[in-house]
Structure formats: C-alpha cells, structure tokens
Design a protein around this motif. Structure first.
Motif, PDB file in Angstrom:
ATOM      1  N   ALA A 111       0.826  -1.212   0.000  1.00  0.00           N
ATOM      2  CA  ALA A 111       0.000   0.000   0.000  1.00  0.00           C
ATOM      3  C   ALA A 111       0.859   1.260   0.000  1.00  0.00           C
ATOM      4  O   ALA A 111       0.591   2.216  -0.748  1.00  0.00           O
ATOM      5  N   LEU A 112       1.899   1.268   0.831  1.00  0.00           N
ATOM      6  CA  LEU A 112       2.762   2.444   0.922  1.00  0.00           C
ATOM      7  C   LEU A 112       3.466   2.711  -0.399  1.00  0.00           C
ATOM      8  O   LEU A 112       3.607   3.867  -0.825  1.00  0.00           O
ATOM      9  N   ASP A 113       3.884   1.660  -1.079  1.00  0.00           N
ATOM     10  CA  ASP A 113       4.585   1.796  -2.352  1.00  0.00           C
ATOM     11  C   ASP A 113       3.695   2.458  -3.401  1.00  0.00           C
ATOM     12  O   ASP A 113       4.125   3.364  -4.124  1.00  0.00           O
ATOM     13  N   ILE A 114       2.436   2.020  -3.467  1.00  0.00           N
ATOM     14  CA  ILE A 114       1.507   2.579  -4.444  1.00  0.00           C
ATOM     15  C   ILE A 114       1.205   4.041  -4.131  1.00  0.00           C
ATOM     16  O   ILE A 114       1.191   4.907  -5.018  1.00  0.00           O
ATOM     17  N   ILE A 115       0.977   4.346  -2.859  1.00  0.00           N
ATOM     18  CA  ILE A 115       0.679   5.727  -2.454  1.00  0.00           C
ATOM     19  C   ILE A 115       1.865   6.641  -2.774  1.00  0.00           C
ATOM     20  O   ILE A 115       1.698   7.737  -3.322  1.00  0.00           O
ATOM     21  N   ALA A 116       3.083   6.177  -2.437  1.00  0.00           N
ATOM     22  CA  ALA A 116       4.276   6.986  -2.693  1.00  0.00           C
ATOM     23  C   ALA A 116       4.495   7.202  -4.187  1.00  0.00           C
ATOM     24  O   ALA A 116       4.857   8.300  -4.623  1.00  0.00           O
ATOM     25  N   ASP A 117       4.278   6.151  -4.977  1.00  0.00           N
ATOM     26  CA  ASP A 117       4.430   6.275  -6.432  1.00  0.00           C
ATOM     27  C   ASP A 117       3.463   7.311  -6.988  1.00  0.00           C
ATOM     28  O   ASP A 117       3.824   8.117  -7.858  1.00  0.00           O
ATOM     29  N   TRP A 118       2.228   7.278  -6.493  1.00  0.00           N
ATOM     30  CA  TRP A 118       1.219   8.206  -7.000  1.00  0.00           C
ATOM     31  C   TRP A 118       1.569   9.651  -6.623  1.00  0.00           C
ATOM     32  O   TRP A 118       1.500  10.547  -7.461  1.00  0.00           O
ATOM     33  N   ILE A 119       1.960   9.867  -5.374  1.00  0.00           N
ATOM     34  CA  ILE A 119       2.341  11.228  -4.952  1.00  0.00           C
ATOM     35  C   ILE A 119       3.537  11.707  -5.768  1.00  0.00           C
ATOM     36  O   ILE A 119       3.582  12.859  -6.216  1.00  0.00           O
ATOM     37  N   GLY A 120       4.505  10.821  -5.982  1.00  0.00           N
ATOM     38  CA  GLY A 120       5.701  11.184  -6.737  1.00  0.00           C
ATOM     39  C   GLY A 120       5.390  11.588  -8.167  1.00  0.00           C
ATOM     40  O   GLY A 120       5.898  12.594  -8.668  1.00  0.00           O
ATOM     41  N   ILE A 121       4.537  10.832  -8.846  1.00  0.00           N
ATOM     42  CA  ILE A 121       4.234  11.148 -10.240  1.00  0.00           C
ATOM     43  C   ILE A 121       3.391  12.408 -10.340  1.00  0.00           C
ATOM     44  O   ILE A 121       3.501  13.169 -11.310  1.00  0.00           O
ATOM     45  N   VAL A 122       2.556  12.677  -9.330  1.00  0.00           N
ATOM     46  CA  VAL A 122       1.788  13.928  -9.320  1.00  0.00           C
ATOM     47  C   VAL A 122       2.728  15.121  -9.172  1.00  0.00           C
ATOM     48  O   VAL A 122       2.559  16.150  -9.850  1.00  0.00           O
ATOM     49  N   LEU A 123       3.740  15.003  -8.305  1.00  0.00           N
ATOM     50  CA  LEU A 123       4.717  16.073  -8.142  1.00  0.00           C
ATOM     51  C   LEU A 123       5.455  16.358  -9.453  1.00  0.00           C
ATOM     52  O   LEU A 123       5.626  17.512  -9.857  1.00  0.00           O
ATOM     53  N   ILE A 124       5.877  15.291 -10.133  1.00  0.00           N
ATOM     54  CA  ILE A 124       6.589  15.463 -11.400  1.00  0.00           C
ATOM     55  C   ILE A 124       5.674  16.079 -12.451  1.00  0.00           C
ATOM     56  O   ILE A 124       6.058  17.012 -13.175  1.00  0.00           O
ATOM     57  N   GLY A 125       4.446  15.563 -12.538  1.00  0.00           N
ATOM     58  CA  GLY A 125       3.494  16.089 -13.507  1.00  0.00           C
ATOM     59  C   GLY A 125       3.143  17.542 -13.240  1.00  0.00           C
ATOM     60  O   GLY A 125       3.037  18.347 -14.175  1.00  0.00           O
TER      61      GLY A 125
END
Length: 228
Positions: A111-125
């Motif tokens: 769960a943490l991995d998916i949440i972190a990935d999503w936050i990270g890609i939103v920051l980049i986008g």
C-alpha cells in the motif's frame, strides 16, 4: 572457496529480496545487481520507511527543477536528473531493504509503495505543468493520468494472477526514469522540445496501457472460465 561463497551470498540475497515480484524490464539484471550490491551498505539507522520518504524527496527535487527551470534558467532542469537518481534509490531500495532485513510487511509495504508512487508522479506532472507553455500543459495532465492507469493495471493484474509485476513488458519505472532524464537533457539543449517528447512518451504510454488492458481482460476471462 571464497569466490563460491560470494556467489552463493549474492544468490541468497537476490532470491530473498526479489521473491515478492516478477520483473521483465530491460534493465532487470543490472538493476537487481546494483540493489543487491547496495543493500548491505545501507546504514542501520536508515529504515525502509525513511527510504520511501527519500524517494518522495527525489520527486520533490524534480518538481523544484521544473520550477527553477521556469523562473530562473532551464539549466536547472538538469537538477531533475539528480532527483531521478534519488527517487530511484528510495523507491527501489525501500521494499528490498525490508526483505533483506527480514522485516517486511507485505500488505503495508504494498500500500505504501503505491501511495508513494502516486504522490511522486503527481509532483513530477505538476512541475511539468508549471514549466509547460502555449497550451501544452495538457500533456502534463495526460502523463499523470496515463501513469495512474498503469498503476491500476498492475494492481488488477496482481488481483487476477496473484503475481505482482510493476513492468509493462520490457519497460518499467527504471526505464521510464532514464527516458525522463534524456528528455530533460534534450530540453536544455533544444528549448521547447520537451512538449513534443513528452507528448510522444504519453502516446506510447497510452498504447502500452491499452494493450495491457486487453491482456488483463483476457486473463480475467480465463480465470472466470477456470473457476466454472
């Protein structure tokens, strides 16, 4: 004897740390060898959760690179490459460190991995959205949506097949980081090229996600038939 022991140690570490997922990406062998090399060298005070945070900080640095590239000079985009390296270190080592130290929490980590990935890609986008000009901001939105789509596909594939994979064929998150780094370098040399390159990558992601979605539907159909 020492060499044989070293090979056995490497094999043992690799088997333990990558037992929870299937990798098919082009850089699989080099990436896993690097991770196995780094794991014993991670200081004891650095926890898997801290590595996850470090990975997010790397994404934040990419966001900052876009902001500085917008308001100062686009040479700051090269700072994003450092951010990609930091993001890879945190994102690639957090779960692997937990397995290496035998302290893994499978579902918490998942769960943490998916949440972190999503936050990270939103920051980049969002960073690219700030940098983009002349109506090309839609590409940033498309990239985030398409990456989110790929995350959903990986979760559905896991649900249907009980086999977790974060790659789409030969392309995985690591390959995507290399592509983003290359785009940043080209944009520094040829200002304005990022709109075309990011648009092309978004188009490729759309094709990959569409193909993977149809494969996923076939897998779901096959599982339904096997359960009848």
């Amino acid at each position: 004897m020492g060499k044989e022991t070293q090979v056995e140690d490497y094999s043992t570490i690799a088997q333990r740390t990558f037992s929870d997922r299937k990798r098919t990406n082009i850089l699989k062998r080099a990436e896993q060898s690097t991770i196995v090399f780094l794991l014993p060298k991670v200081p004891k005070f650095i926890s898997p959760n801290l590595l996850t945070l470090i990975g997010l900080l790397g994404s934040g640095l990419i966001f900052l690179a876009f902001v500085l590239g917008t308001y100062v000079t686009n040479l700051y985009l090269l700072l994003g490459i450092i951010g990609l390296v930091i993001n890879w270190l945190g994102d690639s080592l957090d779960g692997r460190l937990a397995y290496y130290r035998n302290i893994s929490r499978h579902w918490y980590g998942f769960a943490l991995d998916i949440i972190a990935d999503w936050i990270g890609i939103v920051l980049i986008g969002f960073g690219y959205y700030i940098y983009a000009k002349n109506g090309t901001q839609i590409v940033a939105f498309a990239f985030v949506v398409l990456y989110g789509w790929s995350i959903i596909i990986s979760q559905l594939r896991y649900k249907i097949t009980n086999e977790y994979s974060i790659d789409s064929g030969f392309v995985g998150p690591t390959e995507l980081r290399f592509i983003i780094a290359l785009i940043l370098i080209i944009e520094v040399w040829f200002h304005g090229s990022i709109a075309y390159l990011a648009g092309f990558i978004s188009f490729i992601l759309f094709i990959i996600n569409t193909v993977d979605s149809f494969k996923l539907l076939r897998l779901g159909d096959l599982r339904d038939k096997n359960q009848d």
